[in-house]
Design a protein around this motif. Structure first.
Motif, mmCIF file in Angstrom:
data_model
loop_
_atom_site.group_PDB
_atom_site.id
_atom_site.type_symbol
_atom_site.label_atom_id
_atom_site.label_comp_id
_atom_site.label_asym_id
_atom_site.label_seq_id
_atom_site.Cartn_x
_atom_site.Cartn_y
_atom_site.Cartn_z
ATOM 1 N N ALA A 1 43.700 27.948 44.328
ATOM 2 C CA ALA A 1 44.864 28.810 44.508
ATOM 3 C C ALA A 1 44.780 30.032 43.598
ATOM 4 C CB ALA A 1 46.143 28.030 44.198
ATOM 5 N N THR A 2 45.315 31.152 44.067
ATOM 6 C CA THR A 2 45.515 32.335 43.223
ATOM 7 C C THR A 2 46.929 32.850 43.435
ATOM 8 O OG1 THR A 2 44.678 33.909 44.884
ATOM 9 C CG2 THR A 2 43.070 32.966 43.343
ATOM 10 N N THR A 3 47.414 33.646 42.485
ATOM 11 C CA THR A 3 48.815 34.068 42.524
ATOM 12 C C THR A 3 49.013 35.539 42.877
ATOM 13 O OG1 THR A 3 48.719 34.479 40.133
ATOM 14 C CG2 THR A 3 49.466 32.302 40.849
ATOM 15 N N SER A 4 47.923 36.314 42.894
ATOM 16 C CA SER A 4 48.025 37.735 43.218
ATOM 17 C C SER A 4 46.646 38.243 43.594
ATOM 18 C CB SER A 4 48.555 38.531 42.014
ATOM 19 O OG SER A 4 47.615 38.507 40.956
ATOM 20 N N ALA A 5 46.604 39.449 44.145
ATOM 21 C CA ALA A 5 45.312 40.033 44.485
ATOM 22 C C ALA A 5 44.453 40.210 43.235
ATOM 23 C CB ALA A 5 45.520 41.379 45.189
ATOM 24 N N ALA A 6 45.082 40.599 42.137
ATOM 25 C CA ALA A 6 44.333 40.770 40.892
ATOM 26 C C ALA A 6 43.812 39.429 40.391
ATOM 27 C CB ALA A 6 45.218 41.425 39.836
ATOM 28 N N HIS A 7 44.635 38.400 40.483
ATOM 29 C CA HIS A 7 44.203 37.065 40.057
ATOM 30 C C HIS A 7 43.037 36.574 40.912
ATOM 31 C CE1 HIS A 7 45.204 32.529 39.538
ATOM 32 N NE2 HIS A 7 44.326 32.922 38.632
ATOM 33 N N HIS A 8 43.086 36.860 42.209
ATOM 34 C CA HIS A 8 41.992 36.477 43.099
ATOM 35 C C HIS A 8 40.686 37.143 42.661
ATOM 36 C CE1 HIS A 8 39.488 36.930 46.770
ATOM 37 N NE2 HIS A 8 39.888 35.682 47.010
ATOM 38 N N ALA A 9 40.740 38.440 42.442
ATOM 39 C CA ALA A 9 39.534 39.171 42.036
ATOM 40 C C ALA A 9 39.027 38.689 40.680
ATOM 41 C CB ALA A 9 39.834 40.676 41.985
ATOM 42 N N GLU A 10 39.940 38.453 39.754
ATOM 43 C CA GLU A 10 39.552 37.962 38.427
ATOM 44 C C GLU A 10 38.928 36.573 38.522
ATOM 45 O OE1 GLU A 10 43.242 38.101 36.425
ATOM 46 O OE2 GLU A 10 43.286 40.295 36.263
ATOM 47 N N SER A 11 39.479 35.724 39.388
ATOM 48 C CA SER A 11 38.959 34.366 39.538
ATOM 49 C C SER A 11 37.540 34.383 40.084
ATOM 50 C CB SER A 11 39.874 33.553 40.456
ATOM 51 O OG SER A 11 41.160 33.388 39.888
ATOM 52 N N VAL A 12 37.296 35.198 41.105
ATOM 53 C CA VAL A 12 35.956 35.284 41.690
ATOM 54 C C VAL A 12 34.957 35.766 40.645
ATOM 55 C CG1 VAL A 12 34.545 36.482 43.395
ATOM 56 C CG2 VAL A 12 36.784 35.556 44.053
ATOM 57 N N ALA A 13 35.332 36.798 39.890
ATOM 58 C CA ALA A 13 34.429 37.320 38.867
ATOM 59 C C ALA A 13 34.164 36.274 37.782
ATOM 60 C CB ALA A 13 35.024 38.588 38.250
ATOM 61 N N ARG A 14 35.201 35.560 37.373
ATOM 62 C CA ARG A 14 35.030 34.548 36.334
ATOM 63 C C ARG A 14 34.143 33.404 36.818
ATOM 64 N NH1 ARG A 14 37.614 29.903 34.850
ATOM 65 N NH2 ARG A 14 39.134 30.126 36.545
ATOM 66 N N LEU A 15 34.325 32.981 38.059
ATOM 67 C CA LEU A 15 33.518 31.900 38.619
ATOM 68 C C LEU A 15 32.050 32.303 38.742
ATOM 69 C CD1 LEU A 15 36.129 30.741 41.225
ATOM 70 C CD2 LEU A 15 35.247 29.325 39.371
ATOM 71 N N LYS A 16 31.802 33.555 39.105
ATOM 72 C CA LYS A 16 30.416 34.050 39.128
ATOM 73 C C LYS A 16 29.799 33.958 37.734
ATOM 74 C CE LYS A 16 30.737 37.382 42.959
ATOM 75 N NZ LYS A 16 30.727 38.834 43.290
ATOM 76 N N GLY A 17 30.597 34.298 36.722
ATOM 77 C CA GLY A 17 30.114 34.226 35.360
ATOM 78 C C GLY A 17 29.801 32.803 34.914
ATOM 79 N N LEU A 18 30.463 31.828 35.543
ATOM 80 C CA LEU A 18 30.226 30.419 35.225
ATOM 81 C C LEU A 18 29.029 29.844 35.984
ATOM 82 C CD1 LEU A 18 33.909 29.103 35.250
ATOM 83 C CD2 LEU A 18 32.471 29.481 33.241
#
Length: 249
Positions: free
Chosen positions: A75-92
């Motif tokens: 789940a994400t809560t906003s468009a910014a949260h979605h983009a941040e989540s994808v970037a963070r997951l790539k980093g992981l």
């Protein structure tokens, strides 16, 4: 009599490494019940609790590479949260994945061992689920699947159509369990499956017998003498009925 859905089980080459990925992805902690097993659950969580469906990662000798019929959606809560989540997951260590989804508002990814998952765009229905919005199972007949699973576990059916069936804990907390129609039939074992737990005082063998009467079948994966019972639902998806600790049985 009923069972509760308590965890999603991943087969892995390296349970510790994959467990660390999912702990970081979800913002949860890790523990281990023994060699080759990593448990991922919220910090301070008292298992089991419907507020969260946990992740259990188990090392197996040769986890086959297949198209998985079960996956997690975040789940994400906003468009910014979605983009941040994808970037963070790539980093992981996650990567973008193409499963033929085309132009969709969510992002399809794969964890470091290739397990596909989705990072959803913000959706009101998932505002209170926690980091896991839904556990999704591909199937040929959602109506038939919800008839089985609606009796198998103590969750409430929220929606049923020819293409989609949705259940959630009767307490109205935690992620959803969703069955989505897909034309592809299972031809190999799943690397991702569901684990069910009897309530205290309920008998594991009796629950397994009840599930067989509903249409489940026994599955031999070479598991040998283990404290859980491996079954398959009417479409062949494996799942396990866990045994309760002796102190709670």
């Amino acid at each position: 009599m009923a069972l509760r859905l308590v965890q999603v089980n991943f087969k892995a080459r390296d349970d510790a490494a994959l467990g660390r990925f999912w702990a970081e992805a979800l913002g949860w902690g890790v523990s281990s019940e023994g060699p080759g097993v990593t448990n991922v659950e919220p910090v301070g969580f008292v298992w089991p609790d419907p507020v969260a469906v946990c992740v259990d990662v188990v090392t197996v000798p040769d986890p086959e590479t297949v198209r998985y019929r079960a996956h997690i959606e975040l789940a994400t809560t906003s468009a910014a949260h979605h983009a941040e989540s994808v970037a963070r997951l790539k980093g992981l260590g996650a990567t973008l994945a193409d499963v033929g989804q085309g132009d969709v508002p969510w992002t399809v990814m794969a964890d470091p061992e290739g397990n596909v998952f989705c990072v959803l765009e913000p959706r009101e229905i998932y505002r209170d689920t926690g980091p896991i919005a839904a556990v999704v199972v591909d199937c040929a007949d959602p109506r038939a699947m919800v008839r089985f699973w609606g009796e198998a576990i103590d969750w409430t059916v929220h929606e049923v159509t020819d293409d989609h069936a949705v259940l959630r804990s009767a307490e109205g907390v935690g992620p959803y369990l969703e069955f989505r129609r897909t034309p592809e039939a299972e031809i190999v074992g799943n690397r991702v499956h569901l684990d069910l737990l009897p309530y205290a005082g309920d008998d594991q063998a009796a629950e397994a017998a009840r599930l067989r009467a509903l249409g489940a079948t026994d599955v031999d994966l070479g598991q040998g003498d283990v404290p859980w019972i491996v079954l398959a639902d009417p479409e062949g998806n494996e799942f396990c009925v866990l045994g309760r600790p002796a102190a709670e049985a």
